[in-house]
Motif scaffolding. Structure first.
Motif, mmCIF file in Angstrom:
data_model
loop_
_atom_site.group_PDB
_atom_site.id
_atom_site.type_symbol
_atom_site.label_atom_id
_atom_site.label_comp_id
_atom_site.label_asym_id
_atom_site.label_seq_id
_atom_site.Cartn_x
_atom_site.Cartn_y
_atom_site.Cartn_z
ATOM 1 N N ALA A 273 -28.112 -23.126 -5.275
ATOM 2 C CA ALA A 273 -26.688 -23.232 -4.955
ATOM 3 C C ALA A 273 -25.869 -22.972 -6.213
ATOM 4 N N SER A 274 -24.556 -22.921 -6.036
ATOM 5 C CA SER A 274 -23.654 -22.758 -7.177
ATOM 6 C C SER A 274 -22.298 -23.320 -6.786
ATOM 7 N N GLY A 275 -21.563 -23.762 -7.775
ATOM 8 C CA GLY A 275 -20.259 -24.329 -7.487
ATOM 9 C C GLY A 275 -19.254 -23.307 -7.019
ATOM 10 N N LYS A 276 -19.512 -22.034 -7.345
ATOM 11 C CA LYS A 276 -18.625 -20.951 -6.914
ATOM 12 C C LYS A 276 -19.449 -19.675 -6.770
ATOM 13 N N GLY A 277 -18.839 -18.659 -6.181
ATOM 14 C CA GLY A 277 -19.539 -17.401 -5.987
ATOM 15 C C GLY A 277 -19.598 -16.571 -7.265
ATOM 16 N N GLY A 278 -20.511 -15.619 -7.289
ATOM 17 C CA GLY A 278 -20.585 -14.672 -8.394
ATOM 18 C C GLY A 278 -21.325 -15.153 -9.621
ATOM 19 N N THR A 279 -22.096 -16.247 -9.495
ATOM 20 C CA THR A 279 -22.800 -16.768 -10.666
ATOM 21 C C THR A 279 -24.241 -16.261 -10.775
ATOM 22 N N GLY A 280 -24.737 -15.566 -9.754
ATOM 23 C CA GLY A 280 -26.116 -15.084 -9.788
ATOM 24 C C GLY A 280 -27.062 -15.907 -8.935
ATOM 25 N N LYS A 281 -26.509 -16.666 -8.007
ATOM 26 C CA LYS A 281 -27.317 -17.549 -7.149
ATOM 27 C C LYS A 281 -28.363 -16.772 -6.346
ATOM 28 N N THR A 282 -27.931 -15.712 -5.680
ATOM 29 C CA THR A 282 -28.871 -14.929 -4.872
ATOM 30 C C THR A 282 -29.900 -14.234 -5.757
ATOM 31 N N THR A 283 -29.489 -13.796 -6.937
ATOM 32 C CA THR A 283 -30.432 -13.184 -7.879
ATOM 33 C C THR A 283 -31.569 -14.143 -8.195
ATOM 34 N N VAL A 284 -31.225 -15.402 -8.476
ATOM 35 C CA VAL A 284 -32.248 -16.400 -8.801
ATOM 36 C C VAL A 284 -33.138 -16.675 -7.591
ATOM 37 N N ALA A 285 -32.529 -16.853 -6.414
ATOM 38 C CA ALA A 285 -33.318 -17.194 -5.218
ATOM 39 C C ALA A 285 -34.300 -16.073 -4.872
ATOM 40 N N VAL A 286 -33.807 -14.845 -4.862
ATOM 41 C CA VAL A 286 -34.657 -13.711 -4.470
ATOM 42 C C VAL A 286 -35.762 -13.471 -5.490
ATOM 43 N N ASN A 287 -35.406 -13.472 -6.772
ATOM 44 C CA ASN A 287 -36.421 -13.195 -7.789
ATOM 45 C C ASN A 287 -37.468 -14.299 -7.875
ATOM 46 N N MET B 235 -30.611 -17.421 -18.721
ATOM 47 C CA MET B 235 -30.744 -15.979 -18.494
ATOM 48 C C MET B 235 -29.701 -15.240 -19.336
ATOM 49 N N PRO B 236 -30.125 -14.483 -20.341
ATOM 50 C CA PRO B 236 -29.142 -13.707 -21.111
ATOM 51 C C PRO B 236 -28.608 -12.538 -20.303
ATOM 52 N N TYR B 237 -27.451 -12.035 -20.708
ATOM 53 C CA TYR B 237 -26.901 -10.861 -20.046
ATOM 54 C C TYR B 237 -27.829 -9.680 -20.298
ATOM 55 N N ASP B 238 -28.161 -8.960 -19.260
ATOM 56 C CA ASP B 238 -29.121 -7.863 -19.355
ATOM 57 C C ASP B 238 -28.584 -6.693 -18.532
ATOM 58 N N GLU B 239 -28.259 -5.588 -19.215
ATOM 59 C CA GLU B 239 -27.692 -4.439 -18.498
ATOM 60 C C GLU B 239 -28.676 -3.866 -17.494
ATOM 61 N N ASP B 240 -29.956 -3.873 -17.828
ATOM 62 C CA ASP B 240 -30.957 -3.345 -16.892
ATOM 63 C C ASP B 240 -30.979 -4.184 -15.615
ATOM 64 N N LEU B 241 -30.895 -5.504 -15.788
ATOM 65 C CA LEU B 241 -30.885 -6.392 -14.619
ATOM 66 C C LEU B 241 -29.666 -6.097 -13.749
ATOM 67 N N ALA B 242 -28.510 -5.895 -14.398
ATOM 68 C CA ALA B 242 -27.283 -5.603 -13.644
ATOM 69 C C ALA B 242 -27.404 -4.277 -12.901
ATOM 70 N N ARG B 243 -27.984 -3.279 -13.548
ATOM 71 C CA ARG B 243 -28.150 -1.975 -12.888
ATOM 72 C C ARG B 243 -29.093 -2.087 -11.689
ATOM 73 N N LEU B 244 -30.186 -2.830 -11.858
ATOM 74 C CA LEU B 244 -31.127 -3.012 -10.752
ATOM 75 C C LEU B 244 -30.475 -3.774 -9.613
ATOM 76 N N TYR B 245 -29.664 -4.787 -9.961
ATOM 77 C CA TYR B 245 -28.969 -5.577 -8.936
ATOM 78 C C TYR B 245 -28.069 -4.663 -8.097
ATOM 79 N N ALA B 246 -27.351 -3.765 -8.780
ATOM 80 C CA ALA B 246 -26.446 -2.864 -8.057
ATOM 81 C C ALA B 246 -27.203 -1.944 -7.110
ATOM 82 N N ARG B 247 -28.472 -1.698 -7.411
ATOM 83 C CA ARG B 247 -29.289 -0.829 -6.541
ATOM 84 C C ARG B 247 -30.105 -1.632 -5.531
ATOM 85 N N GLY B 248 -29.930 -2.958 -5.533
ATOM 86 C CA GLY B 248 -30.657 -3.795 -4.581
ATOM 87 C C GLY B 248 -32.122 -3.965 -4.910
#
Length: 303
Positions: free
Chosen positions: A6-20, A242-255
């Motif tokens: 869960a997260s207190g608000k949207g956009g924090t990476g909640k689904t990223t953590v759950a799925v991975n 989790m540090p900011y990772d451009e590769d992770l962000a790019r992969l996220y955008a591609r699902g």
């Protein structure tokens, strides 16, 4: 073990953590159930990409008036805590969008003029990918009450093995409904003043429902150290940074879940699962540990 994210608000990476975390645990050779409880805006399926096996309509009981029996006595309106019934001298009005399907009006009607009828509120889909069994719901647009659909989605989880629930954002009724019955809650936040404020509210919510929790700090190398300091003082375990990772962000955008293409990230999310199990006082997902039933159910399904 049943773990919600869960997260207190949207956009924090909640689904990223759950799925991975689901993919990382399934990589151990054991089946995992991933339940997306965000029925208003489900998106975990975009990353899991399951093969759908079941699709069905979801209903909730709704009161209906038999006007030939109704005497407009107003008892139904008086017992409705949610103000979903209005009684005029000549007619009873039922506001479906406010009804919580509690059945009090039907039970208390002295004339037996009310009965419950099923009303469709959305649909539920089940699917599978490799060793991940996936379930989510889609609330019909315009429906205001998501908890009844969340309850139905949660009931489809088999009570065995590794169960991961992706919760809606925030701390309102849909989140409370999602976290109920879980062994542990992973709260995903970000190291900013806004993130800390929402984290405090989310931790208070968990305290009210008496579910233990820990924190994942996403983009931990950006922002301030206030979240870490707060957790240290409050005795809240920080399970992962989790540090900011451009590769992770790019992969996220591609699902694409990063744990499916990066051995390093896969290990990170397995360690997160181990830490969750330790904090919850539960056994981790060792091969064959208490999962034989779910294992047999999933069989040898592969990509």
């Amino acid at each position: 073990m049943k773990v919600c994210v869960a997260s207190g608000k949207g956009g924090t990476g909640k689904t990223t953590v759950a799925v991975n975390m689901a993919f990382a645990v399934s990589g151990l050779g054991e089946p995992v159930q991933l339940i997306d409880c965000d029925v208003e805006e489900p998106n975990a399926h975009l990353f899991v990409k399951p093969s759908w096996t079941v699709r069905r309509s979801a209903f909730t009981p709704a009161p209906q008036v038999d006007e030939s029996r109704c005497t407009n006595c107003d008892v139904c309106s008086e017992v409705c805590q949610f103000h979903a019934i209005l009684v005029s001298p000549n007619r009873v009005f039922i506001l479906d969008e406010l009804c919580h399907s509690c059945g009090a009006c039907v039970e208390m009607c002295p004339e037996k003029a009310l009965k419950e009828t099923p009303r469709q509120i959305g649909e539920i889909e089940e699917g599978i990918r490799s060793r991940i069994r996936f379930v989510h719901g889609r609330l019909t647009p315009g429906e205001a009450m998501s908890p009844p659909l969340i309850r139905q989605v949660k009931r489809l989880a088999w009570e065995e093995g590794a169960i991961i629930l992706d919760c809606p954002p925030g701390t309102s009724c849909p989140v409370v409904e999602s976290v109920k019955g879980c062994d542990f809650c992973v709260l995903v936040t970000e190291p900013t003043p806004f993130g800390l404020n929402d984290l405090e509210i989310a931790l208070d919510m968990l305290s009210q429902v008496r579910i233990p929790g820990g924190v994942v700090i996403n983009r931990c190398d950006l922002g301030t150290g206030e979240v870490s300091e707060y957790c240290r003082k409050a005795g809240i375990p920080v399970l992962m940074r989790m540090p900011y990772d451009e590769d992770l962000a790019r992969l996220y955008a591609r699902g694409i879940p990063v744990s499916t293409v990066s051995r390093e990230w896969e290990e990170c999310f397995r360690m997160l699962w181990d830490r969750v199990a330790s904090a919850a006082g539960k056994p981790s997902c060792e091969p064959g540990a208490g999962l034989s039933g779910a294992h047999n159910r999933l069989g040898q399904v592969t990509d």
